[in-house]
Design a protein around this motif. Sequence first.
Motif, PDB file in Angstrom:
ATOM      1  N   GLY A  66       0.730  -1.342  -0.167  1.00 48.24           N
ATOM      2  CA  GLY A  66       0.000  -0.067  -0.024  1.00 48.24           C
ATOM      3  C   GLY A  66       0.859   1.198  -0.065  1.00 48.24           C
ATOM      4  O   GLY A  66       2.116   1.298  -0.349  1.00 48.24           O
ATOM      5  N   GLY A  67       0.281   2.363   0.495  1.00 46.47           N
ATOM      6  CA  GLY A  67       1.003   3.707   0.208  1.00 46.47           C
ATOM      7  C   GLY A  67       1.952   3.806   1.492  1.00 46.47           C
ATOM      8  O   GLY A  67       2.051   2.956   2.487  1.00 46.47           O
ATOM      9  N   ALA A  68       2.677   4.815   1.573  1.00 52.28           N
ATOM     10  CA  ALA A  68       3.855   4.986   2.531  1.00 52.28           C
ATOM     11  C   ALA A  68       3.215   5.282   4.072  1.00 52.28           C
ATOM     12  O   ALA A  68       2.191   5.925   4.217  1.00 52.28           O
ATOM     13  CB  ALA A  68       4.677   6.526   1.986  1.00 52.28           C
ATOM     14  N   VAL A  69       3.824   4.876   4.816  1.00 57.76           N
ATOM     15  CA  VAL A  69       3.725   4.891   6.239  1.00 57.76           C
ATOM     16  C   VAL A  69       4.809   5.006   6.976  1.00 57.76           C
ATOM     17  O   VAL A  69       6.004   4.887   6.424  1.00 57.76           O
ATOM     18  CB  VAL A  69       2.952   3.809   6.768  1.00 57.76           C
ATOM     19  N   THR A  70       4.891   5.308   8.219  1.00 56.34           N
ATOM     20  CA  THR A  70       6.210   5.200   9.113  1.00 56.34           C
ATOM     21  C   THR A  70       6.210   3.667   9.780  1.00 56.34           C
ATOM     22  O   THR A  70       5.535   3.083   9.823  1.00 56.34           O
ATOM     23  CB  THR A  70       5.792   6.398  10.409  1.00 56.34           C
ATOM     24  N   ARG A  71       7.499   3.870  10.302  1.00 57.44           N
ATOM     25  CA  ARG A  71       7.894   2.624  11.001  1.00 57.44           C
ATOM     26  C   ARG A  71       7.199   2.595  12.297  1.00 57.44           C
ATOM     27  O   ARG A  71       6.800   1.608  12.527  1.00 57.44           O
ATOM     28  CB  ARG A  71       9.469   2.689  11.374  1.00 57.44           C
ATOM     29  N   GLU A  72       6.990   3.754  12.780  1.00 57.62           N
ATOM     30  CA  GLU A  72       6.053   3.785  14.069  1.00 57.62           C
ATOM     31  C   GLU A  72       4.631   3.281  13.903  1.00 57.62           C
ATOM     32  O   GLU A  72       4.225   2.246  14.727  1.00 57.62           O
ATOM     33  CB  GLU A  72       5.939   5.221  14.699  1.00 57.62           C
ATOM     34  N   PHE A  73       4.210   3.221  12.803  1.00 56.29           N
ATOM     35  CA  PHE A  73       2.752   3.141  12.690  1.00 56.29           C
ATOM     36  C   PHE A  73       2.775   1.509  12.322  1.00 56.29           C
ATOM     37  O   PHE A  73       1.885   0.657  12.977  1.00 56.29           O
ATOM     38  CB  PHE A  73       2.343   3.412  10.877  1.00 56.29           C
ATOM     39  N   ILE A 121       8.913  -8.668   9.143  1.00 57.88           N
ATOM     40  CA  ILE A 121       7.733  -7.947   8.090  1.00 57.88           C
ATOM     41  C   ILE A 121       7.914  -6.326   8.015  1.00 57.88           C
ATOM     42  O   ILE A 121       7.922  -5.984   7.088  1.00 57.88           O
ATOM     43  CB  ILE A 121       6.207  -8.257   8.657  1.00 57.88           C
ATOM     44  N   ILE A 122       8.238  -6.007   9.151  1.00 57.18           N
ATOM     45  CA  ILE A 122       8.501  -4.340   9.034  1.00 57.18           C
ATOM     46  C   ILE A 122       9.600  -4.193   8.120  1.00 57.18           C
ATOM     47  O   ILE A 122       9.660  -3.065   7.251  1.00 57.18           O
ATOM     48  CB  ILE A 122       8.643  -3.791  10.436  1.00 57.18           C
ATOM     49  N   ASN A 123      10.391  -4.805   8.174  1.00 52.28           N
ATOM     50  CA  ASN A 123      12.043  -4.559   7.463  1.00 52.28           C
ATOM     51  C   ASN A 123      11.580  -4.741   6.058  1.00 52.28           C
ATOM     52  O   ASN A 123      12.229  -4.246   5.023  1.00 52.28           O
ATOM     53  CB  ASN A 123      13.086  -5.350   8.026  1.00 52.28           C
ATOM     54  N   GLN A 124      10.894  -5.558   5.740  1.00 49.94           N
ATOM     55  CA  GLN A 124      10.549  -6.183   4.402  1.00 49.94           C
ATOM     56  C   GLN A 124       9.727  -5.154   3.676  1.00 49.94           C
ATOM     57  O   GLN A 124       9.694  -4.757   2.168  1.00 49.94           O
ATOM     58  CB  GLN A 124      10.175  -7.554   4.189  1.00 49.94           C
ATOM     59  N   MET A 125       9.079  -4.346   4.369  1.00 53.66           N
ATOM     60  CA  MET A 125       8.295  -3.365   3.868  1.00 53.66           C
ATOM     61  C   MET A 125       9.126  -2.119   3.905  1.00 53.66           C
ATOM     62  O   MET A 125       8.210  -0.748   3.393  1.00 53.66           O
ATOM     63  CB  MET A 125       6.955  -3.248   4.820  1.00 53.66           C
ATOM     64  N   TYR A 126      10.147  -1.998   4.162  1.00 48.15           N
ATOM     65  CA  TYR A 126      11.032  -0.884   3.852  1.00 48.15           C
ATOM     66  C   TYR A 126      11.697  -1.000   2.352  1.00 48.15           C
ATOM     67  O   TYR A 126      12.610  -1.732   2.136  1.00 48.15           O
ATOM     68  CB  TYR A 126      12.288  -0.884   4.862  1.00 48.15           C
ATOM     69  N   ILE A 127      11.068  -0.159   1.475  1.00 45.83           N
ATOM     70  CA  ILE A 127      11.240  -0.198   0.201  1.00 45.83           C
ATOM     71  C   ILE A 127      11.962   1.080  -0.408  1.00 45.83           C
ATOM     72  O   ILE A 127      11.187   2.016  -0.594  1.00 45.83           O
ATOM     73  CB  ILE A 127      10.166  -0.812  -0.620  1.00 45.83           C
ATOM     74  N   HIS A 128      13.134   1.133  -1.007  1.00 46.32           N
ATOM     75  CA  HIS A 128      13.573   2.227  -1.645  1.00 46.32           C
ATOM     76  C   HIS A 128      13.488   3.656  -0.456  1.00 46.32           C
ATOM     77  O   HIS A 128      12.950   4.559  -1.140  1.00 46.32           O
ATOM     78  CB  HIS A 128      12.848   2.582  -2.967  1.00 46.32           C
ATOM     79  N   GLY A 129      14.163   3.233   0.522  1.00 42.95           N
ATOM     80  CA  GLY A 129      13.864   4.462   1.493  1.00 42.95           C
ATOM     81  C   GLY A 129      12.750   4.607   2.122  1.00 42.95           C
ATOM     82  O   GLY A 129      12.533   5.818   2.863  1.00 42.95           O
ATOM     83  N   GLN A 130      11.721   3.829   2.025  1.00 39.11           N
ATOM     84  CA  GLN A 130      10.137   4.353   2.619  1.00 39.11           C
ATOM     85  C   GLN A 130       9.583   3.086   3.091  1.00 39.11           C
ATOM     86  O   GLN A 130       9.923   1.927   2.440  1.00 39.11           O
ATOM     87  CB  GLN A 130       9.643   4.928   1.501  1.00 39.11           C
ATOM     88  N   TYR A 131       8.859   3.173   4.203  1.00 42.69           N
ATOM     89  CA  TYR A 131       7.738   2.018   4.500  1.00 42.69           C
ATOM     90  C   TYR A 131       6.652   2.197   4.030  1.00 42.69           C
ATOM     91  O   TYR A 131       6.172   3.315   3.725  1.00 42.69           O
ATOM     92  CB  TYR A 131       7.943   2.201   6.135  1.00 42.69           C
ATOM     93  N   TYR A 132       5.973   0.830   3.646  1.00 35.08           N
ATOM     94  CA  TYR A 132       4.533   0.838   3.225  1.00 35.08           C
ATOM     95  C   TYR A 132       3.827  -0.023   3.845  1.00 35.08           C
ATOM     96  O   TYR A 132       4.160  -0.847   4.665  1.00 35.08           O
ATOM     97  CB  TYR A 132       4.810   0.400   1.796  1.00 35.08           C
TER      98      TYR A 132
END
Length: 271
Positions: free
Chosen positions: A148-155, A165-176
């Motif tokens: 989905g769209g961009a979110v924060t790590r805190e989210f 899972i959190i780390n895998q959602m870090y894509i091209h410098g942004q969490y999703y």
Amino acid sequence: MLYNITPLDRVAFEIGGYPIYWYGIIIAFGIVVAYILGTREGRRRGLPDDTFADLLIFAIPISIICARIYYVMFEWDYYSQNPIKIIAINEGGIAIHGALIGAVLTAIIFCRVKKISFWKVADIAAPSIIIAQAIGRWGNFMNQEAHGGAVTREFLEGLHLPDFIINQMYIHGQYYHPTFLYESLWNVAGFIFLILLRKTVVRQGEVFLSYAIWYSLGRFWIEGLRTDSLYLWSTDIRIAQLVSILTIIVAIVLMIYRRKKVKDLPLYNEA
């Protein structure tokens, strides 16, 4: 805070220099699970043991082809300029709705040839289909796609997700948004719902139609969060959301029609 984030490797192993991707392994595992569950329930319901094996021989390749055709149709601006890429399925670009359409049409023809009830087979297969979809979404996770769209790590941490899972959602410098996970969990809940449903006073065909409604409800919401949607040509309409709405309407109409018009409509366990 700085985090040491290394994405999971998409490649599971290599054979003769040819990479074998986790995506394919996970999809194949989902199919195997679906086959085992479907065959077990089919045996209990009186179907020949080879029913689903024979069906999958046709359904798997046809579903892949239909999934590709469906995707290409709604990305025609690109593929019309790059026709050689139409067959480059190894580069990605398949759609689950196309696969489901292909599978259903194949099952209808298969059942007519075999002279068995499509609704009986579809009801038996419904829980298997949705749990295979739940498993298959983890292939998207490994590919870091269908997010989905961009979110924060805190989210993401607020969702109490494990670090992998959190780390895998870090894509091209942004969490999703991990929309793959949302859909996977929705489908697991749907699997439980369908298993319980078929133990109630439910009529032939209604387990499968309930699957169609359940999946479409979740897909409609989750699709609104995704960033890789296919759109109806030259519009802002997400095709998956449109198909989901139409599927829900058709499924409800069929349920009502069959209850009112089909004489002596048997129960799930009687069909």
